[in-house]
Scaffold this motif. Sequence first.
Motif, PDB file in Angstrom:
ATOM      1  N   UNK A 335       0.820  -1.212   0.000  1.00 35.85           N
ATOM      2  CA  UNK A 335       0.000   0.000   0.000  1.00 35.85           C
ATOM      3  C   UNK A 335       0.858   1.268   0.000  1.00 35.85           C
ATOM      4  N   UNK A 336       2.010   1.218   0.644  1.00 36.97           N
ATOM      5  CA  UNK A 336       2.927   2.363   0.582  1.00 36.97           C
ATOM      6  C   UNK A 336       3.364   2.622  -0.853  1.00 36.97           C
ATOM      7  N   UNK A 337       3.697   1.558  -1.570  1.00 38.65           N
ATOM      8  CA  UNK A 337       4.109   1.717  -2.965  1.00 38.65           C
ATOM      9  C   UNK A 337       2.950   2.218  -3.828  1.00 38.65           C
ATOM     10  N   UNK A 338       1.741   1.739  -3.563  1.00 40.69           N
ATOM     11  CA  UNK A 338       0.582   2.217  -4.321  1.00 40.69           C
ATOM     12  C   UNK A 338       0.315   3.694  -4.040  1.00 40.69           C
ATOM     13  N   UNK A 519      -2.400   8.576  -0.429  1.00 40.65           N
ATOM     14  CA  UNK A 519      -1.317   9.530  -0.616  1.00 40.65           C
ATOM     15  C   UNK A 519      -0.318   9.383   0.525  1.00 40.65           C
ATOM     16  N   UNK A 520       0.969   9.417   0.190  1.00 35.98           N
ATOM     17  CA  UNK A 520       2.005   9.406   1.226  1.00 35.98           C
ATOM     18  C   UNK A 520       1.959  10.710   2.009  1.00 35.98           C
ATOM     19  N   UNK A 521       2.050  10.626   3.315  1.00 37.95           N
ATOM     20  CA  UNK A 521       2.027  11.815   4.172  1.00 37.95           C
ATOM     21  C   UNK A 521       3.386  12.061   4.811  1.00 37.95           C
ATOM     22  N   UNK A 522       4.438  11.602   4.138  1.00 35.70           N
ATOM     23  CA  UNK A 522       5.815  11.838   4.589  1.00 35.70           C
ATOM     24  C   UNK A 522       6.602  12.378   3.394  1.00 35.70           C
ATOM     25  N   UNK A 523       7.693  13.123   3.651  1.00 37.38           N
ATOM     26  CA  UNK A 523       8.433  13.772   2.561  1.00 37.38           C
ATOM     27  C   UNK A 523       9.016  12.806   1.533  1.00 37.38           C
ATOM     28  N   UNK A 524       9.412  11.621   1.976  1.00 38.11           N
ATOM     29  CA  UNK A 524      10.006  10.639   1.058  1.00 38.11           C
ATOM     30  C   UNK A 524       9.513   9.248   1.423  1.00 38.11           C
ATOM     31  N   UNK A 538       9.594   2.270   8.330  1.00 41.66           N
ATOM     32  CA  UNK A 538       9.668   3.295   9.365  1.00 41.66           C
ATOM     33  C   UNK A 538       8.699   4.438   9.042  1.00 41.66           C
ATOM     34  N   UNK A 539       7.952   4.871  10.047  1.00 37.52           N
ATOM     35  CA  UNK A 539       7.052   6.016   9.919  1.00 37.52           C
ATOM     36  C   UNK A 539       6.181   5.945   8.650  1.00 37.52           C
ATOM     37  N   UNK A 540       5.379   4.914   8.493  1.00 39.81           N
ATOM     38  CA  UNK A 540       4.569   4.743   7.270  1.00 39.81           C
ATOM     39  C   UNK A 540       3.251   5.522   7.325  1.00 39.81           C
ATOM     40  N   UNK A 541       3.322   6.828   7.227  1.00 39.78           N
ATOM     41  CA  UNK A 541       2.134   7.675   7.319  1.00 39.78           C
ATOM     42  C   UNK A 541       1.494   7.863   5.936  1.00 39.78           C
ATOM     43  N   UNK A 542       0.224   7.500   5.807  1.00 39.00           N
ATOM     44  CA  UNK A 542      -0.508   7.689   4.550  1.00 39.00           C
ATOM     45  C   UNK A 542      -1.903   8.227   4.875  1.00 39.00           C
ATOM     46  N   UNK A 543      -2.555   8.753   3.851  1.00 42.89           N
ATOM     47  CA  UNK A 543      -3.952   9.172   4.003  1.00 42.89           C
ATOM     48  C   UNK A 543      -4.826   8.370   3.059  1.00 42.89           C
ATOM     49  N   UNK A 544      -6.008   7.987   3.549  1.00 48.71           N
ATOM     50  CA  UNK A 544      -7.038   7.348   2.739  1.00 48.71           C
ATOM     51  C   UNK A 544      -8.113   8.392   2.441  1.00 48.71           C
ATOM     52  N   UNK A 545      -8.509   8.501   1.194  1.00 47.77           N
ATOM     53  CA  UNK A 545      -9.579   9.422   0.804  1.00 47.77           C
ATOM     54  C   UNK A 545     -10.621   8.669   0.003  1.00 47.77           C
ATOM     55  N   UNK A 546     -11.881   8.837   0.364  1.00 44.56           N
ATOM     56  CA  UNK A 546     -12.963   8.150  -0.350  1.00 44.56           C
ATOM     57  C   UNK A 546     -12.966   8.530  -1.824  1.00 44.56           C
ATOM     58  N   UNK A 547     -13.176   7.542  -2.671  1.00 47.85           N
ATOM     59  CA  UNK A 547     -13.361   7.841  -4.089  1.00 47.85           C
ATOM     60  C   UNK A 547     -14.644   8.645  -4.257  1.00 47.85           C
TER      61      UNK A 547
END
Length: 551
Positions: A335-338, A519-524, A538-547
């Motif tokens: 999911x991070x890669x997606x 969407x990734x919520x980290x700089x890299x 490490x620090x796998x911050x992402x956001x989920x947004x409804x389609x």
Amino acid sequence: MSLNDTFEKSTTLLKLNELGINIPPWYTSLPLAIQIIVGFVGSVGLIIGLNVLRQLALPRNKSLPPVVFHYIPWFGSAAYYGEDPYKFFFECRDKYGDVFSFILMGRKITVALGPKGNNLSLGGKTSQVRAEDAYTHLTTPVFGKGVVYDCPNEMLMQQKKFIKSGLTTEALQSYPPLIDLECEEFFSHELGLGKEKKSSVKVDLLKTMSELIILTASRTLQGKEVRQGINGKFAQYYEDLDGGFTPLNFMFPNLPLPSYRRRDKAQKAMSDFYMKIIEERKKGETDHELDMIASLQGSVYKDGVPLTDRDISHIMIALLMAGQHTSSATSSWALLHLADRPDILEGLYQEQVKYFGKADGTLGPMTYESIKDLPLMDSVIRETLRMHAPIHSIYRKVISDIPVPPSLAAPSEQSSYIIPKGHFILAAPGVSQMDPRIWQNSKTWTPERWLEEKGVGQAAVESYTKSEQVDYGFGSVSKGTESPYQPFGAGRHRCVGEQFAYTQLSTIIAYIVRHFTMKLEVPSFPETNYRTMIVLPKNPQVSFTLRKQEV
């Protein structure tokens, strides 16, 4: 300084002088505490110096693999290896070849890299290598006695057969609808996403997927009663038990620490939890489905000895712990890669529309059969497993000398090596899976590589799934020990939960792709944490947004 201290000091100096060791005047004039510190530092320096001199000056035994240079005896290469194992493996391969040894906290570890090196360990005979001798001190306090590595290998192979018998086609077919319902419940109630609720949320992806994996596994493989029992108390038991599955526990299994005591208490509590479920079922007072407990009940070893209820409880703990770790890691990385590749995320969504789209614009349900016909989904999972092998090092204890083929010796060596009894042999399939000599752009996440006809990916899958067929005691399976791609292990310890893992991962990813963008919520892109038993982000911050159609 007392008169007695002065006398003892004088006596000691006199003895040292008699041995020809002259103590400089400046040292004897120092306070006693400073003398002790200086003496300690000097002793440490002397030990390190002698260790370096031994490695540089003394001739090496050419029949043994070369040893990685290290400064501190006993501690060895622990820091170098522990910080980034793959950097360690690749740099040592460039210097020493595919086979080399290193010191790890007093243990002598011999690494065998590449497909042929993997085969040396994972394809080794039980008369040469044993997994149970390498892992029982770690797994037995967590899983429990009498199962997995706390029993002879022949018994373990039969336990794997019992588990495999529970993963019938009928059982697997029933899982996707249950997983889908758990996903809907989790994202709606736990994360608060959905109509008339939040349309977007930021999460720690690893924490989120760890929770979702355990919920979906408990509802399917583990059984309805287990799912109903997952409450605050169970979660605490799981957390305490998981705290006993760390590198510290692997290296030092019996420390008098609070975490070890919590581990032992939690193991008994979880074992009793499963025992209670089994006892209630025996009374005929509970209704249950096609789960693993039902399959294991009534299982009998070849010698006529049945699995006890306690054995079943411990096997269920092992299934819960092992599957949860690896699937949480793999789903998080995927999911991070997606989130980092919106083009692939959109491609997965269009694949869902193509295969499951209905006239009214909705998407039909995922089924066990349909999961096998999703080429991009399959490629995403395979590529994630290639780049992020959940376990970076697989150990075996060497119980009799292992001859190393000359082809695995360093180019400068004239003969083959012997890996002696008492060493540990280490396989690292992840090295083959990220080897630039085998894979183009090996460090880049590229699902498309698995769609190339006659490409390296297809050839690797072929060698993994259709190589020599062997029955180790749990049914015929492709040996796969010389494949450059081994996502579920190889040989006698190949994972029997492979089909369940693909079903679980595919269904969860499909649900997320259908309902959300990310969407990734980290700089890299998150770095890798190698200080855990399982390779995690490490620090796998992402956001989920409804389609849009979901809002």
